[in-house]
Design an enzyme around this catalytic site. Structure first.
Site, PDB file in Angstrom:
ATOM      1  N   TRP A 101      11.146  18.850 -40.754  1.00 33.37           N
ATOM      2  CA  TRP A 101      12.250  18.851 -41.769  1.00 33.37           C
ATOM      3  C   TRP A 101      11.698  19.272 -42.835  1.00 33.37           C
ATOM      4  O   TRP A 101      12.469  20.026 -43.733  1.00 33.37           O
ATOM      5  CB  TRP A 101      13.127  17.733 -41.566  1.00 33.37           C
ATOM      6  N   ASP A 171      14.496  13.574 -48.857  1.00 29.97           N
ATOM      7  CA  ASP A 171      15.304  13.602 -47.683  1.00 29.97           C
ATOM      8  C   ASP A 171      15.140  12.412 -46.850  1.00 29.97           C
ATOM      9  O   ASP A 171      13.948  11.999 -46.103  1.00 29.97           O
ATOM     10  CB  ASP A 171      14.886  15.114 -46.711  1.00 29.97           C
ATOM     11  N   LYS A 195      22.500   9.392 -38.094  1.00 29.02           N
ATOM     12  CA  LYS A 195      21.629   8.408 -37.466  1.00 29.02           C
ATOM     13  C   LYS A 195      21.929   6.837 -37.967  1.00 29.02           C
ATOM     14  O   LYS A 195      22.253   6.385 -37.023  1.00 29.02           O
ATOM     15  CB  LYS A 195      20.065   8.886 -38.356  1.00 29.02           C
TER      16      LYS A 195
HETATM   17  N1  PMP Z   1      16.537  16.254 -42.245  1.00 29.39           N
HETATM   18  C1  PMP Z   1      16.037  15.512 -41.247  1.00 29.39           C
HETATM   19  C2  PMP Z   1      15.046  14.392 -41.776  1.00 29.39           C
HETATM   20  C3  PMP Z   1      16.795  15.471 -40.158  1.00 29.39           C
HETATM   21  O1  PMP Z   1      16.532  14.593 -39.229  1.00 29.39           O
HETATM   22  C4  PMP Z   1      17.719  16.287 -39.818  1.00 29.39           C
HETATM   23  C5  PMP Z   1      18.528  16.346 -38.602  1.00 29.39           C
HETATM   24  N2  PMP Z   1      17.995  15.843 -37.376  1.00 29.39           N
HETATM   25  C6  PMP Z   1      17.983  17.167 -41.050  1.00 29.39           C
HETATM   26  C7  PMP Z   1      17.693  17.031 -42.188  1.00 29.39           C
HETATM   27  C8  PMP Z   1      18.941  18.197 -40.657  1.00 29.39           C
HETATM   28  O2  PMP Z   1      20.326  17.747 -40.816  1.00 29.39           O
HETATM   29  P1  PMP Z   1      21.695  18.510 -40.262  1.00 29.39           P
HETATM   30  O3  PMP Z   1      21.536  18.936 -39.160  1.00 29.39           O
HETATM   31  O4  PMP Z   1      22.683  17.406 -40.455  1.00 29.39           O
HETATM   32  O5  PMP Z   1      21.832  19.470 -41.476  1.00 29.39           O
END
Ligand code: PMP
Length: 358
Positions: A101, A171, A195
């Site tokens: 991520w 994040d 989550k």
């Molecule tokens: N950052 C993290 C740590 C995540 O776990 C996720 C999704 N699993 C995201 C960003 C992306 O999130 P989204 O799909 O809601 O844009």
């Protein structure tokens, strides 16, 4: 009927009590004759829900008054673009890559200016957070971006570096509200809801007020934190039902004793699973012990040819969504706040059975 435990990484399990409450209020919210889904976002009913949701989040995370709380859309990935648009100016930003991520955050931000990767654990397949004293921090960076819990790799920060006056942007999508944090240590905290907060469609941004006047002129109004904060996150129609469910989750957490109380349970749940994994050669986890995530626990079978049988057997016992992310392989158990300890015990029981049988 088999009891179901859902180990999905997100959208993920929600507290049963929250779903039951939402069910009971679905058609007629508090005698209004309307479902929350049907209400005007500017009406007094929904404004009340939004205010209470924000107040409860502020209580849970002890958010100081000089931070704004925004309820936005577009998920954490939209914020990957919004962050440089709101903070980068004509400067440079530091990013630390500890998993899939934060790697994605670098890729998305790079369209908006100079992004420097100041530390990375890519060479070790994202199995730890690089030691803080090895980070090549730029004291003049516009901000320092980190992902404090890597959902796919199962890597969680066990502290924060000293970034001096450089605001830390974190994040926290997959571990927000799982443990107490000191909001003052951050410039911006953000996370997708799906989550520990509620349904997908909502992204929460907590931003220090003095960072609100730096947006690039190209920043669209919906992603402009200042514009959104001046309009109570209503420059567009906010994701009203997701906000309502988030509010119910916050009430549920407060009723349990807040993040301090849930942290104790989370430590216990993760401890049970890691202890079992470490006690046998049949399964293993590759993450450095001090960076093992309490929320997302990837694990592997020593004999990978048994993976399909493991998953099939798990499903038959109501243990769902255990397949690891395709980038990592193996298995992954996501055990967010709403996963009861009985779910973790059932998983361990199944893992023991499977080990014996093979
Ligand atoms: N950052 C993290 C740590 C995540 O776990 C996720 C999704 N699993 C995201 C960003 C992306 O999130 P989204 O799909 O809601 O844009």
């Amino acid at each position: 009927m088999t009891k179901i435990y859902n180990f999905s990484a997100g959208p993920a399990v929600l507290p049963r009590a929250v779903l039951e409450r939402a069910q009971s209020e679905m058609i007629d919210w508090h005698g209004s004759g309307m479902s929350v889904m049907e209400m005007s976002h500017r009406g007094k009913e929904f404004t009340g829900i939004l205010n209470k949701t924000e107040t409860d989040l502020r209580t849970l995370l002890n958010i100081p008054q000089n931070y704004k709380v925004l309820f936005l859309q577009g998920g954490a990935i939209a914020e990957n673009a919004a962050i440089p648009m709101n903070l980068l100016g004509s400067g440079e930003a530091d990013y630390v890559v500890t998993g899939a991520w934060s790697k994605r955050s670098v890729e998305d931000a790079s369209a908006y200016g100079k992004i420097n990767v100041v530390a990375s654990s890519a060479a070790e397949n994202f199995t730890h957070v690089p030691a803080f004293d090895c980070w090549n921090l730029n004291p003049n960076a516009a901000y320092l971006h980190i992902c404090t819990n890597e959902t796919i790799n199962g890597v969680e920060f066990d502290g924060l570096p000293d970034a001096g006056n450089v605001p830390i942007v974190a994040d926290m999508s997959s571990h927000i509200l799982s443990r107490p944090i000191d909001v003052n240590q951050y410039g911006v905290i953000y996370g997708g809801a799906q989550k520990n907060i509620g349904p997908a469609g909502l992204c929460i941004v907590i931003v220090r007020e003095d960072l609100l006047d730096r947006a690039l002129p190209i920043t669209p109004a919906v992603f402009n934190w200042k514009t959104q904060s001046e309009n109570q996150s209503m420059i567009n129609t906010p994701p009203t039902y997701s906000i309502y469910i988030a509010g119910l989750v916050f009430e549920w957490l407060l009723s349990l004793g807040g993040v301090e109380a849930i942290e104790k349970i989370n430590i216990k749940k993760a401890g049970l699973l890691y202890d079992y994994i470490d006690s046998t050669d049949f399964y293993f986890n590759k993450v450095a012990v001090k960076n093992r995530s309490r929320m997302n626990i990837p694990f592997f079978l020593k004999d990978e040819s048994l993976n399909d049988a493991f998953l099939k057997g798990a499903e038959a016992q109501g243990l769902l969504q255990l397949k690891g992310h395709r980038m990592v392989g193996g298995m992954r158990a996501s055990i967010y706040n709403a996963m009861p300890i009985e779910g973790v015990e059932a998983l361990i029981h199944y893992m023991q059975q499977f080990e014996k049988a093979h």
